[in-house]
Write a protein that holds these residues in place. Sequence first.
Motif, PDB file in Angstrom:
ATOM      1  N   ARG A  34       3.257 -13.452  57.372  1.00 30.17           N
ATOM      2  CA  ARG A  34       2.000 -13.791  58.050  1.00 30.17           C
ATOM      3  C   ARG A  34       0.854 -13.916  57.048  1.00 30.17           C
ATOM      4  O   ARG A  34       0.011 -14.813  57.160  1.00 30.17           O
ATOM      5  CB  ARG A  34       1.656 -12.730  59.099  1.00 30.17           C
ATOM      6  CG  ARG A  34       2.711 -12.513  60.166  1.00 30.17           C
ATOM      7  CD  ARG A  34       2.946 -13.743  61.046  1.00 30.17           C
ATOM      8  NE  ARG A  34       3.866 -13.430  62.124  1.00 30.17           N
ATOM      9  CZ  ARG A  34       5.180 -13.587  62.085  1.00 30.17           C
ATOM     10  NH1 ARG A  34       5.753 -14.069  60.985  1.00 30.17           N
ATOM     11  NH2 ARG A  34       5.947 -13.274  63.116  1.00 30.17           N
ATOM     12  N   GLU A  69       7.028  -3.208  59.211  1.00 28.59           N
ATOM     13  CA  GLU A  69       7.661  -4.536  59.137  1.00 28.59           C
ATOM     14  C   GLU A  69       7.024  -5.345  58.009  1.00 28.59           C
ATOM     15  O   GLU A  69       6.402  -6.379  58.230  1.00 28.59           O
ATOM     16  CB  GLU A  69       7.518  -5.253  60.477  1.00 28.59           C
ATOM     17  CG  GLU A  69       8.206  -4.540  61.634  1.00 28.59           C
ATOM     18  CD  GLU A  69       7.893  -5.191  62.967  1.00 28.59           C
ATOM     19  OE1 GLU A  69       7.760  -6.429  63.016  1.00 28.59           O
ATOM     20  OE2 GLU A  69       7.762  -4.462  63.965  1.00 28.59           O
ATOM     21  N   ASP A 108      -3.911  -6.557  63.570  1.00 27.44           N
ATOM     22  CA  ASP A 108      -2.514  -6.294  63.253  1.00 27.44           C
ATOM     23  C   ASP A 108      -2.061  -7.314  62.210  1.00 27.44           C
ATOM     24  O   ASP A 108      -2.187  -8.535  62.429  1.00 27.44           O
ATOM     25  CB  ASP A 108      -1.677  -6.412  64.530  1.00 27.44           C
ATOM     26  CG  ASP A 108      -0.250  -5.931  64.355  1.00 27.44           C
ATOM     27  OD1 ASP A 108       0.298  -6.063  63.240  1.00 27.44           O
ATOM     28  OD2 ASP A 108       0.344  -5.447  65.335  1.00 27.44           O
ATOM     29  N   THR A 129       7.804  -9.191  57.717  1.00 26.17           N
ATOM     30  CA  THR A 129       7.054 -10.014  58.668  1.00 26.17           C
ATOM     31  C   THR A 129       5.587 -10.103  58.274  1.00 26.17           C
ATOM     32  O   THR A 129       4.972 -11.176  58.330  1.00 26.17           O
ATOM     33  CB  THR A 129       7.173  -9.430  60.088  1.00 26.17           C
ATOM     34  OG1 THR A 129       8.552  -9.404  60.466  1.00 26.17           O
ATOM     35  CG2 THR A 129       6.387 -10.242  61.091  1.00 26.17           C
ATOM     36  N   GLN A 130       5.025  -8.979  57.872  1.00 26.08           N
ATOM     37  CA  GLN A 130       3.615  -8.969  57.475  1.00 26.08           C
ATOM     38  C   GLN A 130       3.385  -9.858  56.254  1.00 26.08           C
ATOM     39  O   GLN A 130       2.376 -10.570  56.175  1.00 26.08           O
ATOM     40  CB  GLN A 130       3.182  -7.530  57.208  1.00 26.08           C
ATOM     41  CG  GLN A 130       3.168  -6.687  58.471  1.00 26.08           C
ATOM     42  CD  GLN A 130       2.937  -5.217  58.209  1.00 26.08           C
ATOM     43  OE1 GLN A 130       1.852  -4.709  58.420  1.00 26.08           O
ATOM     44  NE2 GLN A 130       3.968  -4.517  57.736  1.00 26.08           N
ATOM     45  N   ARG A 163       0.716  -8.306  61.548  1.00 28.10           N
ATOM     46  CA  ARG A 163       1.798  -9.167  62.031  1.00 28.10           C
ATOM     47  C   ARG A 163       1.270 -10.352  62.823  1.00 28.10           C
ATOM     48  O   ARG A 163       2.042 -11.241  63.198  1.00 28.10           O
ATOM     49  CB  ARG A 163       2.754  -8.351  62.899  1.00 28.10           C
ATOM     50  CG  ARG A 163       3.486  -7.238  62.159  1.00 28.10           C
ATOM     51  CD  ARG A 163       4.200  -6.310  63.105  1.00 28.10           C
ATOM     52  NE  ARG A 163       3.261  -5.637  64.011  1.00 28.10           N
ATOM     53  CZ  ARG A 163       3.603  -4.759  64.942  1.00 28.10           C
ATOM     54  NH1 ARG A 163       4.885  -4.430  65.091  1.00 28.10           N
ATOM     55  NH2 ARG A 163       2.694  -4.190  65.706  1.00 28.10           N
ATOM     56  N   ASN A 164      -0.019 -10.379  63.072  1.00 29.94           N
ATOM     57  CA  ASN A 164      -0.651 -11.436  63.860  1.00 29.94           C
ATOM     58  C   ASN A 164      -1.295 -12.438  62.902  1.00 29.94           C
ATOM     59  O   ASN A 164      -2.353 -12.173  62.325  1.00 29.94           O
ATOM     60  CB  ASN A 164      -1.699 -10.822  64.797  1.00 29.94           C
ATOM     61  CG  ASN A 164      -2.337 -11.841  65.717  1.00 29.94           C
ATOM     62  OD1 ASN A 164      -2.585 -12.976  65.333  1.00 29.94           O
ATOM     63  ND2 ASN A 164      -2.619 -11.422  66.934  1.00 29.94           N
ATOM     64  N   GLU A 165      -0.655 -13.591  62.729  1.00 30.93           N
ATOM     65  CA  GLU A 165      -1.125 -14.560  61.742  1.00 30.93           C
ATOM     66  C   GLU A 165      -2.540 -15.039  62.054  1.00 30.93           C
ATOM     67  O   GLU A 165      -3.358 -15.241  61.145  1.00 30.93           O
ATOM     68  CB  GLU A 165      -0.179 -15.754  61.663  1.00 30.93           C
ATOM     69  CG  GLU A 165      -0.561 -16.745  60.569  1.00 30.93           C
ATOM     70  CD  GLU A 165       0.391 -17.926  60.496  1.00 30.93           C
ATOM     71  OE1 GLU A 165      -0.057 -18.999  60.041  1.00 30.93           O
ATOM     72  OE2 GLU A 165       1.565 -17.782  60.879  1.00 30.93           O
TER      73      GLU A 165
END
Length: 209
Positions: free
Chosen positions: A82, A75, A51, A78-79, A53-55
Motif C-alpha cells: 500500500r 501485515e 490504517d 500488505t502495508q 493497509r488502506n491505500e
Amino acid sequence: MTKVLIIGANGRIARWAVEMLAGKEIDLTLFVRDASRLAGAPDAAQVVEGDARNEEAVAEAVRGQDIVYANLAGEIDTQAERIVAAMQSQRVQRLIFVTALGIYDEVPGPFGQWNRRQIGSVLDTYRAAADTIEASTLDYTILRPAWLTDNDEISYEVTQRNEPFKGTEVSRKSVAALIADIISSPDTWSRTNLGVDKPGTDGDRPAFM
C-alpha cells in the motif's frame, strides 16, 4: 523545509526519531492508527489517524511529502504494498522502511539458527515487504536491525544486503539515529538494504535473552 511522513509514529524506534528530528528544519506528519495513544508529539507536528493497509488513507497522508519513513508490524507485506503504491501515485520517491534481520538467511552460525526459530514464518512476511520495495522505482533504504534493546546509547554498524549479518543486538535509539541521519541527508544510503547492529555483540543469541 523538508516534509517528512512517519508511518507507525507511535513505535519505540519512531518515537526516538521524532525526538531527534524535533526542532530541525523538518515539517513532521505522524501517521498512527490510534492518535489517543501517541505520546510526546512535538507541538508543530501534524497527527493523522489511519490504517497503513488502506491505500487511500496512506496516499492522502503521502501527498506533498518529501520523505516517508515507515516502521510497522503485523501485515507488513500488505502495508508495504500500500505504501509503495501510494508513493508512486503521489510521485513521492524517498522511502525509509524497517524490516527484520534474517530475511535473506544472511545471519550466520548458531545465532542465525536461533533467530529463525524465534521469529519463524514472520520472516517471510518481512521478506515479501522488502521484495516489494526493491522491485519498485522508489529511492528506498531498507533497514534490518538486530534484536532491539531500550539502552540509552547510540552505537551501530551496518552491513550490506549481500554481506553476513554482524552482531546480535542494537538499541532502538541507534536505529533512530541512523534514520534521522538519512532524513537529514536523503542521498545517504540511497537504494540500499542495510543490516544494523551494535559492534562487539556477536554471540549465539542476544545477551539479554
